[in-house]
Design a protein around this motif. Structure first.
Motif, PDB file in Angstrom:
ATOM      1  N   TRP A   1      52.842 -49.990  -4.319  1.00  0.00           N
ATOM      2  CA  TRP A   1      54.094 -49.259  -4.545  1.00  0.00           C
ATOM      3  C   TRP A   1      54.572 -48.705  -3.210  1.00  0.00           C
ATOM      4  N   PRO A   2      55.413 -49.438  -2.476  1.00  0.00           N
ATOM      5  CA  PRO A   2      55.951 -48.930  -1.208  1.00  0.00           C
ATOM      6  C   PRO A   2      57.037 -47.898  -1.467  1.00  0.00           C
ATOM      7  N   ILE A   3      56.914 -46.739  -0.853  1.00  0.00           N
ATOM      8  CA  ILE A   3      57.829 -45.623  -1.110  1.00  0.00           C
ATOM      9  C   ILE A   3      58.974 -45.627  -0.107  1.00  0.00           C
ATOM     10  N   VAL A   4      60.173 -45.409  -0.618  1.00  0.00           N
ATOM     11  CA  VAL A   4      61.358 -45.219   0.221  1.00  0.00           C
ATOM     12  C   VAL A   4      62.006 -43.901  -0.197  1.00  0.00           C
ATOM     13  N   SER A   5      63.060 -43.521   0.508  1.00  0.00           N
ATOM     14  CA  SER A   5      63.677 -42.218   0.252  1.00  0.00           C
ATOM     15  C   SER A   5      64.272 -42.112  -1.147  1.00  0.00           C
ATOM     16  N   ARG A   6      64.582 -43.251  -1.779  1.00  0.00           N
ATOM     17  CA  ARG A   6      65.202 -43.238  -3.111  1.00  0.00           C
ATOM     18  C   ARG A   6      64.182 -43.390  -4.237  1.00  0.00           C
ATOM     19  N   SER A   7      62.908 -43.506  -3.913  1.00  0.00           N
ATOM     20  CA  SER A   7      61.889 -43.749  -4.943  1.00  0.00           C
ATOM     21  C   SER A   7      61.776 -42.570  -5.901  1.00  0.00           C
ATOM     22  N   GLU A   8      61.671 -42.897  -7.190  1.00  0.00           N
ATOM     23  CA  GLU A   8      61.462 -41.898  -8.230  1.00  0.00           C
ATOM     24  C   GLU A   8      60.203 -42.246  -9.010  1.00  0.00           C
ATOM     25  N   LEU A   9      59.671 -41.246  -9.712  1.00  0.00           N
ATOM     26  CA  LEU A   9      58.442 -41.468 -10.465  1.00  0.00           C
ATOM     27  C   LEU A   9      58.596 -42.622 -11.448  1.00  0.00           C
ATOM     28  N   LYS A  10      59.719 -42.707 -12.115  1.00  0.00           N
ATOM     29  CA  LYS A  10      59.909 -43.755 -13.127  1.00  0.00           C
ATOM     30  C   LYS A  10      59.828 -45.146 -12.514  1.00  0.00           C
ATOM     31  N   ASP A  11      60.198 -45.301 -11.232  1.00  0.00           N
ATOM     32  CA  ASP A  11      60.098 -46.603 -10.571  1.00  0.00           C
ATOM     33  C   ASP A  11      58.657 -47.096 -10.572  1.00  0.00           C
ATOM     34  N   GLY A  12      57.725 -46.187 -10.408  1.00  0.00           N
ATOM     35  CA  GLY A  12      56.325 -46.562 -10.394  1.00  0.00           C
ATOM     36  C   GLY A  12      55.744 -46.747 -11.775  1.00  0.00           C
ATOM     37  N   LEU A  13      56.332 -46.094 -12.781  1.00  0.00           N
ATOM     38  CA  LEU A  13      55.794 -46.156 -14.138  1.00  0.00           C
ATOM     39  C   LEU A  13      56.283 -47.382 -14.897  1.00  0.00           C
ATOM     40  N   TYR A  14      57.603 -47.527 -15.060  1.00  0.00           N
ATOM     41  CA  TYR A  14      58.132 -48.676 -15.802  1.00  0.00           C
ATOM     42  C   TYR A  14      59.635 -48.758 -15.601  1.00  0.00           C
ATOM     43  N   THR A  15      60.183 -49.916 -15.921  1.00  0.00           N
ATOM     44  CA  THR A  15      61.633 -50.098 -15.941  1.00  0.00           C
ATOM     45  C   THR A  15      62.038 -50.658 -17.301  1.00  0.00           C
ATOM     46  N   TYR A  16      63.242 -50.306 -17.719  1.00  0.00           N
ATOM     47  CA  TYR A  16      63.786 -50.773 -18.994  1.00  0.00           C
ATOM     48  C   TYR A  16      65.171 -51.345 -18.734  1.00  0.00           C
ATOM     49  N   ASP A  17      65.349 -52.623 -19.034  1.00  0.00           N
ATOM     50  CA  ASP A  17      66.617 -53.306 -18.780  1.00  0.00           C
ATOM     51  C   ASP A  17      67.486 -53.249 -20.038  1.00  0.00           C
ATOM     52  N   ALA A  18      68.162 -52.135 -20.210  1.00  0.00           N
ATOM     53  CA  ALA A  18      69.000 -51.949 -21.395  1.00  0.00           C
ATOM     54  C   ALA A  18      70.209 -52.880 -21.378  1.00  0.00           C
TER      55      ALA A  18
ATOM     56  N   ARG B   1      69.305 -56.300 -22.677  1.00  0.00           N
ATOM     57  CA  ARG B   1      69.121 -56.262 -24.135  1.00  0.00           C
ATOM     58  C   ARG B   1      70.467 -56.237 -24.856  1.00  0.00           C
ATOM     59  N   LEU B   2      71.405 -55.472 -24.317  1.00  0.00           N
ATOM     60  CA  LEU B   2      72.733 -55.404 -24.913  1.00  0.00           C
ATOM     61  C   LEU B   2      73.436 -56.757 -24.839  1.00  0.00           C
ATOM     62  N   GLN B   3      73.294 -57.436 -23.705  1.00  0.00           N
ATOM     63  CA  GLN B   3      73.921 -58.760 -23.562  1.00  0.00           C
ATOM     64  C   GLN B   3      73.342 -59.751 -24.559  1.00  0.00           C
ATOM     65  N   ASP B   4      72.011 -59.729 -24.732  1.00  0.00           N
ATOM     66  CA  ASP B   4      71.388 -60.637 -25.693  1.00  0.00           C
ATOM     67  C   ASP B   4      71.866 -60.350 -27.109  1.00  0.00           C
ATOM     68  N   ALA B   5      72.051 -59.061 -27.427  1.00  0.00           N
ATOM     69  CA  ALA B   5      72.520 -58.694 -28.759  1.00  0.00           C
ATOM     70  C   ALA B   5      73.964 -59.154 -28.979  1.00  0.00           C
TER      71      ALA B   5
ATOM     72  N   SER C   1      66.983 -59.528 -28.989  1.00  0.00           N
ATOM     73  CA  SER C   1      67.143 -58.102 -28.717  1.00  0.00           C
ATOM     74  C   SER C   1      66.226 -57.238 -29.574  1.00  0.00           C
ATOM     75  N   GLU C   2      65.683 -57.806 -30.676  1.00  0.00           N
ATOM     76  CA  GLU C   2      64.767 -57.036 -31.516  1.00  0.00           C
ATOM     77  C   GLU C   2      63.407 -56.864 -30.853  1.00  0.00           C
ATOM     78  N   ASP C   3      63.081 -57.727 -29.911  1.00  0.00           N
ATOM     79  CA  ASP C   3      61.797 -57.640 -29.197  1.00  0.00           C
ATOM     80  C   ASP C   3      62.002 -56.797 -27.943  1.00  0.00           C
ATOM     81  N   ILE C   4      61.856 -55.489 -28.094  1.00  0.00           N
ATOM     82  CA  ILE C   4      62.140 -54.586 -26.984  1.00  0.00           C
ATOM     83  C   ILE C   4      61.191 -54.805 -25.811  1.00  0.00           C
ATOM     84  N   GLY C   5      60.005 -55.342 -26.075  1.00  0.00           N
ATOM     85  CA  GLY C   5      59.046 -55.576 -25.006  1.00  0.00           C
ATOM     86  C   GLY C   5      59.529 -56.547 -23.950  1.00  0.00           C
ATOM     87  N   ARG C   6      60.492 -57.409 -24.326  1.00  0.00           N
ATOM     88  CA  ARG C   6      61.058 -58.352 -23.359  1.00  0.00           C
ATOM     89  C   ARG C   6      61.805 -57.637 -22.245  1.00  0.00           C
TER      90      ARG C   6
END
Length: 336
Positions: free
Chosen positions: A107-124, A127-131, A144-149
């Motif tokens: 996990w390379p840190i830059v000035s814009r890094s936030e905790l959530k960047d290291g934990l996970y990302t969610y591409d909402a 998912r909306l486009q697929d729906a 879109s029903e498979d949120i894990g994707r």
């Protein structure tokens, strides 16, 4: 060599040694149910950094080894400070290699890094486009029903999965972060767990979801929460560009890493250029170590660059010296 050392800094891998690590102290014991997933082997990044670590010479000095092993035993992050080029990041790769702990999670840190960047990302948005496009899988079910994707664990999130062997996590150049990130890390590193709100909201009807890890593998997450079993070996590096809050320092094992010299420098050169390379390049090594007398900062990769180029471009001693002087410039003074 102290008998209690798990990591010994001698180079060769020993997959069984991590199994000799005793149980954690009660205040650092975690009890999540083990998650089974394939941990990738060491990748090209580790091989580039380490070279052929098979030489029987110490890669770390005794004091450094004691602190590394203290972090392993106590399940505490290792906060490594030192000048650029002394091998802070390489230390994480060395531990992963010697203890056979798989690919280093970086996990390379830059000035814009936030905790959530290291934990996970969610591409909402995806998912909306697929729906909207009513995309379906091979069984005809809406994608879109498979949120894990649309969820992917970051390096820190993957490191906290409930594996039965610790992963190695490198949080590189933490001092480049904004003022909030070191404080934001406190609870996650102390508790060894974190929630994924997008999964917690649906846990009553979909308790288990398969998500993508930072390794590119799929793993099951139950109840919308990641909890660790074996606390990862966490290496946080700093170039001393800022001070860290006392609560973070209290939770870490501090290590001020010195530049490799003597046998450690010989091990470094031999790992990258072969068993005879140190003696064959004594002249360049001598230039590198003698230059310290002027108090200027010279990272070890300048030495490796000089040796490599001298092997291919220099046919006599004068030319080797000239190349070495050109490449081995102090970092805190401009080029001559």
């Amino acid at each position: 060599m102290s008998e209690w050392f798990i990591y010994r800094g001698t180079g060769g891998p020993d997959p069984d040694r991590i199994g000799q690590l005793p149980a954690p102290p009660p205040w650092r014991a975690f009890d999540a149910r083990a998650v089974r997933y394939d941990v990738p082997d060491l990748d090209a990044s580790t091989h580039r950094r380490l070279g052929a670590r098979t030489v029987p010479l110490p890669i770390q000095d005794p004091d450094t080894l004691e602190l590394i092993n203290a972090a392993l035993y106590l399940r505490r992050p290792l906060l490594v400070t030192g000048e650029p080029g002394v091998g802070k990041s390489t230390l994480a790769h060395s531990v992963a290699h010697e203890l056979a702990l798989g690919r280093v999670l970086d996990w390379p840190i830059v000035s814009r890094s936030e905790l959530k960047d290291g934990l996970y990302t969610y591409d909402a948005i995806a998912r909306l486009q697929d729906a909207q496009l009513e995309r379906t899988n091979e069984e005809g079910e809406p994608l879109s029903e498979d949120i894990g994707r649309y969820l992917k664990l970051g390096p820190l999130g993957t490191a906290l999965l409930a594996a039965d062997r610790p992963r190695v996590l490198l949080i590189d150049e933490l001092d480049k972060s904004d003022i909030d990130l070191p404080n934001d890390l406190l609870n996650v590193l102390e508790e060894g767990q974190f929630p994924i709100p997008e999964l917690e909201r649906i846990a009553d009807r979909t308790p288990t979801v398969r998500v993508l890890t930072d390794d590119g593998r799929r793993v099951e997450v139950t109840g919308g929460r990641i909890r660790c079993l074996a606390f990862p070996f966490v290496v946080m590096t700093s170039n001393r560009e800022r001070e860290f809050p006392a609560p973070l320092l209290r939770r870490c094992i501090p290590l001020d890493l010195k530049a490799p010299r003597d046998e450690r420098l010989a091990a470094l050169v031999q790992a990258h250029f072969g068993a005879d390379a140190y003696e064959a390049n004594r002249d360049i090594v001598g230039q590198f170590t003698d230059a310290e007398a002027d108090g200027a900062l010279r990272p070890t990769d300048q030495l490796l660059n000089a040796i490599f180029l001298a092997q291919h471009a220099a046919r006599d001693a004068a030319r080797r010296e000239e190349i070495s002087e050109l490449l081995m410039q102090p970092l805190d003074r401009g080029p001559r």
